[in-house]
Design a protein around this motif. Structure first.
Motif, PDB file in Angstrom:
ATOM      1  N   ALA A  27       4.244  -0.148   0.661  1.00  0.00           N
ATOM      2  CA  ALA A  27       2.796  -0.145   0.857  1.00  0.00           C
ATOM      3  C   ALA A  27       2.351  -1.499   1.386  1.00  0.00           C
ATOM      4  CB  ALA A  27       2.088   0.157  -0.466  1.00  0.00           C
ATOM      5  N   PRO A  28       1.393  -1.514   2.316  1.00  0.00           N
ATOM      6  CA  PRO A  28       0.927  -2.793   2.844  1.00  0.00           C
ATOM      7  C   PRO A  28       0.257  -3.627   1.757  1.00  0.00           C
ATOM      8  CG  PRO A  28      -0.513  -1.006   3.534  1.00  0.00           C
ATOM      9  CD  PRO A  28       0.672  -0.366   2.885  1.00  0.00           C
ATOM     10  N   GLU A  29       0.380  -4.942   1.865  1.00  0.00           N
ATOM     11  CA  GLU A  29      -0.264  -5.828   0.907  1.00  0.00           C
ATOM     12  C   GLU A  29      -1.742  -5.970   1.276  1.00  0.00           C
ATOM     13  OE1 GLU A  29       1.724  -9.529   0.496  1.00  0.00           O
ATOM     14  OE2 GLU A  29       3.671  -8.628   0.036  1.00  0.00           O
ATOM     15  N   LEU A  30      -2.619  -5.491   0.396  1.00  0.00           N
ATOM     16  CA  LEU A  30      -4.054  -5.531   0.648  1.00  0.00           C
ATOM     17  C   LEU A  30      -4.738  -6.372  -0.420  1.00  0.00           C
ATOM     18  CD1 LEU A  30      -4.698  -1.756   1.472  1.00  0.00           C
ATOM     19  CD2 LEU A  30      -4.186  -3.622   3.064  1.00  0.00           C
ATOM     20  N   PRO A  31      -5.863  -7.004  -0.091  1.00  0.00           N
ATOM     21  CA  PRO A  31      -6.589  -7.795  -1.086  1.00  0.00           C
ATOM     22  C   PRO A  31      -7.026  -6.911  -2.260  1.00  0.00           C
ATOM     23  CG  PRO A  31      -7.400  -8.237   1.131  1.00  0.00           C
ATOM     24  CD  PRO A  31      -6.495  -7.047   1.239  1.00  0.00           C
ATOM     25  N   PRO A  32      -7.178  -7.478  -3.455  1.00  0.00           N
ATOM     26  CA  PRO A  32      -7.618  -6.683  -4.611  1.00  0.00           C
ATOM     27  C   PRO A  32      -8.988  -6.057  -4.369  1.00  0.00           C
ATOM     28  CG  PRO A  32      -6.788  -8.833  -5.293  1.00  0.00           C
ATOM     29  CD  PRO A  32      -6.911  -8.883  -3.807  1.00  0.00           C
ATOM     30  N   ALA A  33      -9.110  -4.770  -4.621  1.00  0.00           N
ATOM     31  CA  ALA A  33     -10.385  -4.057  -4.465  1.00  0.00           C
ATOM     32  C   ALA A  33     -10.227  -2.669  -5.069  1.00  0.00           C
ATOM     33  CB  ALA A  33     -10.797  -3.953  -3.000  1.00  0.00           C
ATOM     34  N   ASP A  34     -11.368  -2.016  -5.344  1.00  0.00           N
ATOM     35  CA  ASP A  34     -11.339  -0.652  -5.855  1.00  0.00           C
ATOM     36  C   ASP A  34     -11.227   0.363  -4.726  1.00  0.00           C
ATOM     37  OD1 ASP A  34     -11.683  -1.459  -8.569  1.00  0.00           O
ATOM     38  OD2 ASP A  34     -13.816  -1.742  -8.172  1.00  0.00           O
ATOM     39  N   ALA A  35     -11.772  -0.005  -3.558  1.00  0.00           N
ATOM     40  CA  ALA A  35     -11.782   0.917  -2.422  1.00  0.00           C
ATOM     41  C   ALA A  35     -11.658   0.132  -1.125  1.00  0.00           C
ATOM     42  CB  ALA A  35     -13.068   1.744  -2.427  1.00  0.00           C
ATOM     43  N   GLN A  40     -15.437   0.908  10.759  1.00  0.00           N
ATOM     44  CA  GLN A  40     -16.653   1.716  10.883  1.00  0.00           C
ATOM     45  C   GLN A  40     -17.236   2.084   9.522  1.00  0.00           C
ATOM     46  OE1 GLN A  40     -13.826   2.419  12.965  1.00  0.00           O
ATOM     47  NE2 GLN A  40     -14.935   1.057  14.356  1.00  0.00           N
ATOM     48  N   GLY A  41     -16.645   1.590   8.450  1.00  0.00           N
ATOM     49  CA  GLY A  41     -17.159   1.853   7.115  1.00  0.00           C
ATOM     50  C   GLY A  41     -16.679   3.159   6.507  1.00  0.00           C
ATOM     51  N   VAL A  42     -15.660   3.788   7.112  1.00  0.00           N
ATOM     52  CA  VAL A  42     -15.110   5.038   6.586  1.00  0.00           C
ATOM     53  C   VAL A  42     -14.105   4.720   5.480  1.00  0.00           C
ATOM     54  CG1 VAL A  42     -13.792   7.125   7.117  1.00  0.00           C
ATOM     55  CG2 VAL A  42     -15.438   6.226   8.771  1.00  0.00           C
ATOM     56  N   LEU A  43     -14.245   5.368   4.336  1.00  0.00           N
ATOM     57  CA  LEU A  43     -13.323   5.171   3.221  1.00  0.00           C
ATOM     58  C   LEU A  43     -11.935   5.664   3.610  1.00  0.00           C
ATOM     59  CD1 LEU A  43     -13.033   4.365   0.184  1.00  0.00           C
ATOM     60  CD2 LEU A  43     -13.421   6.796  -0.339  1.00  0.00           C
ATOM     61  N   VAL A  44     -10.920   4.787   3.467  1.00  0.00           N
ATOM     62  CA  VAL A  44      -9.562   5.170   3.846  1.00  0.00           C
ATOM     63  C   VAL A  44      -8.592   5.153   2.667  1.00  0.00           C
ATOM     64  CG1 VAL A  44      -9.792   4.488   6.265  1.00  0.00           C
ATOM     65  CG2 VAL A  44      -9.049   2.800   4.581  1.00  0.00           C
ATOM     66  N   ALA A  45      -8.905   4.387   1.613  1.00  0.00           N
ATOM     67  CA  ALA A  45      -7.986   4.328   0.482  1.00  0.00           C
ATOM     68  C   ALA A  45      -8.728   3.832  -0.760  1.00  0.00           C
ATOM     69  CB  ALA A  45      -6.804   3.415   0.787  1.00  0.00           C
ATOM     70  N   VAL A  46      -8.171   4.167  -1.922  1.00  0.00           N
ATOM     71  CA  VAL A  46      -8.719   3.702  -3.205  1.00  0.00           C
ATOM     72  C   VAL A  46      -7.554   3.281  -4.098  1.00  0.00           C
ATOM     73  CG1 VAL A  46     -10.746   5.211  -3.087  1.00  0.00           C
ATOM     74  CG2 VAL A  46      -8.653   6.034  -4.194  1.00  0.00           C
ATOM     75  N   ARG A  47      -7.903   2.550  -5.136  1.00  0.00           N
ATOM     76  CA  ARG A  47      -6.902   2.228  -6.148  1.00  0.00           C
ATOM     77  C   ARG A  47      -7.207   3.035  -7.396  1.00  0.00           C
ATOM     78  NH1 ARG A  47      -3.239  -1.485  -4.894  1.00  0.00           N
ATOM     79  NH2 ARG A  47      -3.780  -3.072  -3.325  1.00  0.00           N
ATOM     80  N   GLU A  48      -6.211   3.784  -7.862  1.00  0.00           N
ATOM     81  CA  GLU A  48      -6.343   4.586  -9.070  1.00  0.00           C
ATOM     82  C   GLU A  48      -5.298   4.121 -10.069  1.00  0.00           C
ATOM     83  OE1 GLU A  48      -5.979   8.656  -7.977  1.00  0.00           O
ATOM     84  OE2 GLU A  48      -7.916   8.724  -6.924  1.00  0.00           O
ATOM     85  N   GLN A  49      -5.777   3.507 -11.149  1.00  0.00           N
ATOM     86  CA  GLN A  49      -4.894   2.958 -12.179  1.00  0.00           C
ATOM     87  C   GLN A  49      -3.879   1.980 -11.569  1.00  0.00           C
ATOM     88  OE1 GLN A  49      -3.249   6.430 -14.105  1.00  0.00           O
ATOM     89  NE2 GLN A  49      -5.083   6.752 -15.354  1.00  0.00           N
TER      90      GLN A  49
END
Length: 336
Positions: A27-35, A40-49
């Motif tokens: 998985a790519p390393e992404l900054p800490p966030a919930d979503a 364009q502001g389209v939701l592409v991923a979330v963190r679940e647990q």
């Protein structure tokens, strides 16, 4: 606690898509966030647990949605010079070199492939952006995942770079002639049929930056806003012409970084209109310098506030003894 959202760059979104399709090892390393959302502001991923879950990645189609029984050929890079070489089913694998400017590059590449279909060819085309000139897995494996056979003779992948968009960023003292020269540059570009947008310093102040003062922080914010708008124009192939004073080197460097991150290396052209302070004062029709000398205008660039002369300008324009047209054509010569 409120949900934290992070806006991903284009390369991060593409890496996320590749991983979710099983075409990346981790998985790519992404900054800490919930979503996470795209540009364009389209939701592409979330963190679940604590686990990264991909929701949707616009512009990408997973292999499972593409694979079919019909034979399909994968092409890496741009279409062939002779479209008649194309089979009826094509998978276009377009490398974008992993740069954050890949949105502009991919748009340009997509236009090349669209032109093939516009020429009357009955081609079923699936466009797959790949953000590396050499993907984590081999081109044949990527092609096979999409149910295609790679045509190896046309592997012409090139790193994506500057694709035509540009920002001409004029800087100089008040009264140096920035706006006048910039306006003439715009006229000449329009005469050539080029798509161009003028972001004049005074007009931006009255609209985009209404309410800002003239403290260093507010000046930097004004210039950064101009730079962000200009970067978006260049990202999609247009030319933005900006004419703020932009007295501070640090914010000019920030804008350069923003533009080149979105539109690619070489897309930012710093133009220093190097009219001297004495000449600016002499030609000052509004009397601003005189008022600043009397202390009526605080923090006035060149008088009570510094102007940091650029050492990294692509073009330095000396205006004394030269016409506006001569100065404008000097700037345009850098674009050619």
């Amino acid at each position: 606690m409120p949900e934290t959202r992070f806006r991903l760059g284009d390369a991060q979104v593409a890496a996320l898509a590749r991983w979710s399709f099983g075409l990346g090892n981790a998985a790519p390393e992404l900054p800490p966030a919930d979503a996470y959302e795209d540009a364009q502001g389209v939701l592409v991923a979330v963190r679940e647990q604590g686990r990264l879950v991909v929701v949707e990645v616009p512009r990408w189609r997973p292999p499972s949605a593409v694979t079919r029984q019909e034979a399909r050929t994968a092409w890496v890079g741009s279409p062939p010079a002779d479209p008649s070489e194309l089979p009826a089913h094509v998978l276009a694998l377009v490398p974008a070199a992993g740069t954050s400017a890949d949105s502009a590059a991919l748009s340009a590449a997509a236009a090349e492939w669209t032109a093939v279909r516009a020429g009357g060819r009955e081609v079923e085309l699936v466009f797959v952006p790949v953000t590396a000139a050499a993907p984590e897995v081999s081109w044949p494996v990527v092609a096979e995942a999409y149910g295609a056979t790679l045509l190896g003779t046309r592997v012409d992948a090139q790193p994506a770079g500057h694709r035509g968009g540009a920002v001409l960023f004029f800087t100089g003292l008040s009264g140096a002639g920035k706006s006048t020269i910039a306006a003439r540059v715009v006229e000449l570009l329009v005469e050539e049929g080029r798509g161009v947008t003028l972001l004049d310093g005074d007009e931006v102040r009255n609209h985009l930056s209404a309410g800002l003062g003239f403290s260093r922080a507010d000046r930097d914010t004004n210039v950064e806003r101009i730079g962000w708008v200009a970067a978006r124009i260049a990202k999609h192939g247009g030319i933005a012409v900006c004419a703020p004073i932009a007295p501070y080197a640090s914010v000019r460097e920030t804008v350069r970084g923003e533009v080149e991150a979105q539109a690619g290396p070489g897309s930012f052209v710093l133009v220093h209109v190097a009219t001297s302070l004495a000449d600016c004062e002499q030609r000052d029709r509004k009397g601003l310098y005189a008022r600043a000398r009397r202390g009526e205008i605080p923090s006035f660039t060149g008088i009570s506030d510094p102007y940091e002369v650029p050492v990294d300008a692509e073009v330095t324009v000396e205006t004394r003894g030269r016409s506006v047209d001569e100065c404008a054509r000097q700037v345009l010569a850098h674009l050619r």
